[in-house]
Design a protein around this motif. Sequence first.
Motif, PDB file in Angstrom:
ATOM      1  N   LEU A  56      32.346  49.812  33.285  1.00 37.57           N
ATOM      2  CA  LEU A  56      31.035  49.595  33.524  1.00 37.57           C
ATOM      3  C   LEU A  56      31.070  49.182  35.147  1.00 37.57           C
ATOM      4  N   LEU A  57      32.031  48.323  35.183  1.00 36.96           N
ATOM      5  CA  LEU A  57      32.327  47.605  36.557  1.00 36.96           C
ATOM      6  C   LEU A  57      33.862  47.469  36.821  1.00 36.96           C
ATOM      7  N   SER A  58      34.035  47.514  38.027  1.00 35.33           N
ATOM      8  CA  SER A  58      35.380  47.545  38.547  1.00 35.33           C
ATOM      9  C   SER A  58      35.483  46.585  40.021  1.00 35.33           C
ATOM     10  N   ILE A  59      36.072  45.468  39.782  1.00 37.86           N
ATOM     11  CA  ILE A  59      36.224  44.313  40.922  1.00 37.86           C
ATOM     12  C   ILE A  59      37.669  44.180  41.619  1.00 37.86           C
ATOM     13  N   PRO A  60      37.729  44.716  42.730  1.00 39.58           N
ATOM     14  CA  PRO A  60      39.209  44.508  43.336  1.00 39.58           C
ATOM     15  C   PRO A  60      39.563  43.049  43.404  1.00 39.58           C
ATOM     16  N   LEU A  61      40.492  42.358  42.970  1.00 37.70           N
ATOM     17  CA  LEU A  61      40.918  41.236  43.065  1.00 37.70           C
ATOM     18  C   LEU A  61      41.068  40.680  44.330  1.00 37.70           C
ATOM     19  N   ASN A  62      41.770  41.574  45.205  1.00 35.26           N
ATOM     20  CA  ASN A  62      41.967  40.853  46.693  1.00 35.26           C
ATOM     21  C   ASN A  62      40.896  40.795  47.573  1.00 35.26           C
ATOM     22  N   VAL A  63      39.728  40.966  47.155  1.00 36.67           N
ATOM     23  CA  VAL A  63      38.600  40.684  47.867  1.00 36.67           C
ATOM     24  C   VAL A  63      37.495  39.921  47.235  1.00 36.67           C
TER      25      VAL A  63
END
Length: 66
Positions: A56-63
Motif C-alpha cells: 500500500l505504501l513504500s517509504i525509502p528509509l534514507n530520506v
Amino acid sequence: MHERIIDEAGIEVSDVEAAHYQALKAIQELRQEGEADEVDWSGWQLEVVDESGRVLLSIPLNVAQH
C-alpha cells in the motif's frame, strides 16, 4: 538479491492514512535506537502491506524524516 525483514505480527489500522502515520512513527523509533545513526539506509525501504501482502505504501528509509 534483496534482504527483507518482515514484521509477522504487524498492526491493524483503519485506513491508509493511519498506516502512513504508524510507518513514520516506526521509522522515528528505529532512528532513535543507538546504532541507527551508523546504519547506511541507502536502498532500504519500509513497505506497508495489506493482509493479502499487497504493498500500500513504500517509504525509502534514507530520506524519511521524523
